[in-house]
Design an enzyme around this catalytic site. Structure first.
Site, short mmCIF file in Angstrom:
data_model
loop_
_atom_site.label_atom_id
_atom_site.label_comp_id
_atom_site.label_asym_id
_atom_site.label_seq_id
_atom_site.Cartn_x
_atom_site.Cartn_y
_atom_site.Cartn_z
N ARG A 21 39.75 -4.57 -5.41
CA ARG A 21 39.78 -3.51 -5.22
C ARG A 21 39.16 -2.41 -4.44
O ARG A 21 37.89 -3.34 -4.66
CB ARG A 21 40.11 -2.90 -6.55
N TYR A 26 32.51 -2.31 -2.06
CA TYR A 26 32.24 -4.07 -2.91
C TYR A 26 32.10 -5.10 -1.62
O TYR A 26 32.14 -5.85 -1.66
CB TYR A 26 32.86 -4.22 -3.47
N ASN A 77 23.15 -9.53 -11.77
CA ASN A 77 23.90 -7.71 -11.40
C ASN A 77 24.61 -7.28 -12.89
O ASN A 77 25.74 -7.96 -12.83
CB ASN A 77 24.83 -7.91 -9.75
N ALA A 80 28.37 -2.79 -14.27
CA ALA A 80 28.12 -1.42 -15.42
C ALA A 80 27.63 -1.38 -16.30
O ALA A 80 27.06 0.12 -16.98
CB ALA A 80 29.83 -1.12 -16.15
N HIS A 83 24.03 0.94 -16.45
CA HIS A 83 24.08 2.38 -16.50
C HIS A 83 24.36 2.74 -17.93
O HIS A 83 23.98 3.51 -18.28
CB HIS A 83 24.63 3.36 -15.94
N ASP A 90 16.07 -5.53 -22.99
CA ASP A 90 14.95 -5.66 -24.01
C ASP A 90 15.09 -7.21 -23.75
O ASP A 90 14.35 -8.56 -23.90
CB ASP A 90 15.94 -5.44 -24.95
N GLU A 101 17.54 -7.54 -10.06
CA GLU A 101 18.73 -6.69 -10.27
C GLU A 101 18.88 -6.41 -9.11
O GLU A 101 18.18 -6.45 -7.65
CB GLU A 101 17.48 -5.25 -11.10
N SER A 105 26.57 -2.49 -3.41
CA SER A 105 26.54 -1.08 -3.34
C SER A 105 25.33 -0.27 -3.65
O SER A 105 24.43 -0.61 -4.44
CB SER A 105 27.71 -0.17 -4.05
N ARG A 110 25.85 6.93 -4.55
CA ARG A 110 27.21 7.08 -5.86
C ARG A 110 27.71 7.97 -6.62
O ARG A 110 25.90 9.53 -6.47
CB ARG A 110 27.28 5.56 -6.19
N ARG A 114 25.80 6.01 -11.68
CA ARG A 114 25.33 5.45 -11.39
C ARG A 114 23.78 5.76 -10.79
O ARG A 114 23.35 4.24 -10.32
CB ARG A 114 26.40 5.09 -10.10
O1 CA2 Z 1 27.22 -2.22 -6.27
C1 CA2 Z 1 27.66 -2.96 -7.77
O2 CA2 Z 1 26.76 -4.60 -7.29
C2 CA2 Z 1 27.71 -2.49 -8.67
O3 CA2 Z 1 26.40 -3.24 -9.95
C3 CA2 Z 1 28.68 -2.85 -8.87
C4 CA2 Z 1 29.86 -2.05 -10.86
C5 CA2 Z 1 29.55 -0.86 -10.62
O4 CA2 Z 1 29.87 -0.72 -12.15
C6 CA2 Z 1 27.71 -0.83 -10.45
O5 CA2 Z 1 28.28 0.86 -11.02
C7 CA2 Z 1 27.23 -1.05 -9.29
C8 CA2 Z 1 31.42 -3.12 -11.07
C9 CA2 Z 1 31.64 -4.21 -10.51
C10 CA2 Z 1 32.76 -4.27 -9.51
O6 CA2 Z 1 34.19 -3.82 -9.66
C11 CA2 Z 1 34.94 -3.51 -9.45
C12 CA2 Z 1 35.75 -2.94 -9.04
C13 CA2 Z 1 37.25 -3.02 -8.30
C14 CA2 Z 1 38.01 -3.92 -7.83
C15 CA2 Z 1 36.99 -5.41 -8.19
C16 CA2 Z 1 35.43 -5.44 -8.46
#
Ligand code: CA2
Length: 147
Positions: A21, A26, A77, A80, A83, A90, A101, A105, A110, A114
């Site tokens: 998705r 991404y 990475n 979520a 944040h 720690d 890190e 994205s 964003r 985030r």
């Molecule tokens: O941009 C990045 O790498 C994030 O760490 C990705 C996280 C997001 O919560 C961070 O704010 C930024 C999300 C990981 C993957 O999310 C997906 C969403 C839909 C489909 C597949 C993966």
């Protein structure tokens, strides 16, 4: 003979679903593609990468703790947890392994929630918005730093 540097690459929740998705955010490639990319970059840099993904904050903290004395660098990475988690930075500070890190994205452009990263203060650098290439830069940076 040069010692092969060992880099641990940690990915947090939902990164295993990459490509399913939100390709506009991404990218369209899968987690398996990411693993192959990291493996290739590490070999080229003269390093060995071990990749770990978990949806659980505690498992990520355990993995960081277990890295003590075994790895020369950590690419993380936290997804979520970037944040929300204080336990992850720690743990990074506690083991003292140089860390970078990475975000696929550009989290600074964003949603407001985030834009805060608790992880960044435990890392030498943050690379965001460069897709897979961010992991490549981080692996190369840490391999050089460990020489
Ligand atoms: O941009 C990045 O790498 C994030 O760490 C990705 C996280 C997001 O919560 C961070 O704010 C930024 C999300 C990981 C993957 O999310 C997906 C969403 C839909 C489909 C597949 C993966």
């Amino acid at each position: 003979m040069k010692k092969v540097k060992k880099i641990l690459v940690i990915n947090g929740p939902n990164i295993n679903l990459l490509g399913l998705r939100e390709p506009e955010i991404y990218g369209a490639k899968s987690y398996a593609d990411l693993l192959a990319f990291i493996d290739a970059v590490a070999k080229e840099a003269g390093a060995e990468a071990e990749c770990f993904q978990s949806n659980s904050e505690g498992a990520i903290v355990d993995k960081i703790q277990q890295a003590h004395g075994k790895f020369d660098g950590i690419v993380i990475n936290p997804a979520a947890y970037t944040h929300t988690s204080i336990a992850i930075p720690d743990a990074l500070k506690a083991v003292g392994i140089p860390a970078v890190e990475v975000h696929l994205s550009d989290i600074s452009k964003r949603e407001a929630y985030r834009r805060i990263s608790y992880t960044s203060e435990a890392c030498r650098a943050t690379i965001a918005g460069k897709g897979f290439e961010g992991y490549g830069e981080a692996v190369r940076f840490l391999t050089e730093a460990a020489r």
